[in-house]
Design a protein around this motif. Structure first.
Motif, mmCIF file in Angstrom:
data_model
loop_
_atom_site.group_PDB
_atom_site.id
_atom_site.type_symbol
_atom_site.label_atom_id
_atom_site.label_comp_id
_atom_site.label_asym_id
_atom_site.label_seq_id
_atom_site.Cartn_x
_atom_site.Cartn_y
_atom_site.Cartn_z
ATOM 1 N N PRO A 97 36.090 142.306 14.359
ATOM 2 C CA PRO A 97 37.197 141.417 14.004
ATOM 3 C C PRO A 97 38.230 142.134 13.135
ATOM 4 N N ASP A 98 39.462 141.714 13.278
ATOM 5 C CA ASP A 98 40.557 142.279 12.499
ATOM 6 C C ASP A 98 40.433 141.796 11.056
ATOM 7 N N PRO A 99 40.345 142.711 10.074
ATOM 8 C CA PRO A 99 40.201 142.274 8.683
ATOM 9 C C PRO A 99 41.461 141.566 8.162
ATOM 10 N N LYS A 100 42.609 141.755 8.789
ATOM 11 C CA LYS A 100 43.843 141.122 8.341
ATOM 12 C C LYS A 100 44.002 139.703 8.898
ATOM 13 N N LEU A 101 43.123 139.323 9.791
ATOM 14 C CA LEU A 101 43.223 138.025 10.434
ATOM 15 C C LEU A 101 42.783 136.935 9.467
ATOM 16 N N ARG A 108 43.279 133.308 10.144
ATOM 17 C CA ARG A 108 42.824 132.095 10.815
ATOM 18 C C ARG A 108 42.465 132.457 12.271
ATOM 19 N N PRO A 109 41.605 131.656 12.900
ATOM 20 C CA PRO A 109 41.209 131.940 14.284
ATOM 21 C C PRO A 109 42.423 131.859 15.222
ATOM 22 N N MET A 110 42.420 132.719 16.226
ATOM 23 C CA MET A 110 43.542 132.767 17.155
ATOM 24 C C MET A 110 43.320 131.895 18.385
#
Length: 94
Positions: free
Chosen positions: A84-88, A90-92
């Motif tokens: 997973p992207d650490p900058k994310l 909220r869920p996409m």
């Protein structure tokens, strides 16, 4: 008088039908007996699942990894695209 031969013919058909039905029941019963006898195991034969390991042998921890079928957990590659992207934030998928 015309009804008497017709009645006899009807009774003959019923008798033939019942005889055929009894024959089918007899054949099914005999087939069931034969199948049951075939399923009975020979008492002198060894059981179906005979253990092949002796009591001294240790069980392998990863039998599939030792055979080369599945990689061991420590050798499993990590694919960076699946992390997973650490900058994310909220869920996409919403």
């Amino acid at each position: 008088m015309a009804e008497n031969p017709r009645r006899q013919e009807g009774l003959q058909r019923v008798q033939i039908g019942l005889t055929g039905l009894a024959g089918v029941v007899l054949l099914v019963g005999l087939a069931n007996i034969v199948i049951d006898k075939a399923r009975i195991a020979d008492p002198s034969a060894p059981p179906a699942a005979v253990p092949t390991l002796t009591g001294n042998a240790a069980m392998p921890k990863e039998p599939l990894a030792e055979l080369g079928v599945q990689p061991a957990p420590e050798q499993a590659p990590i694919v960076p695209d699946l992390q997973p992207d650490p900058k994310l934030r909220r869920p996409m998928d919403r």
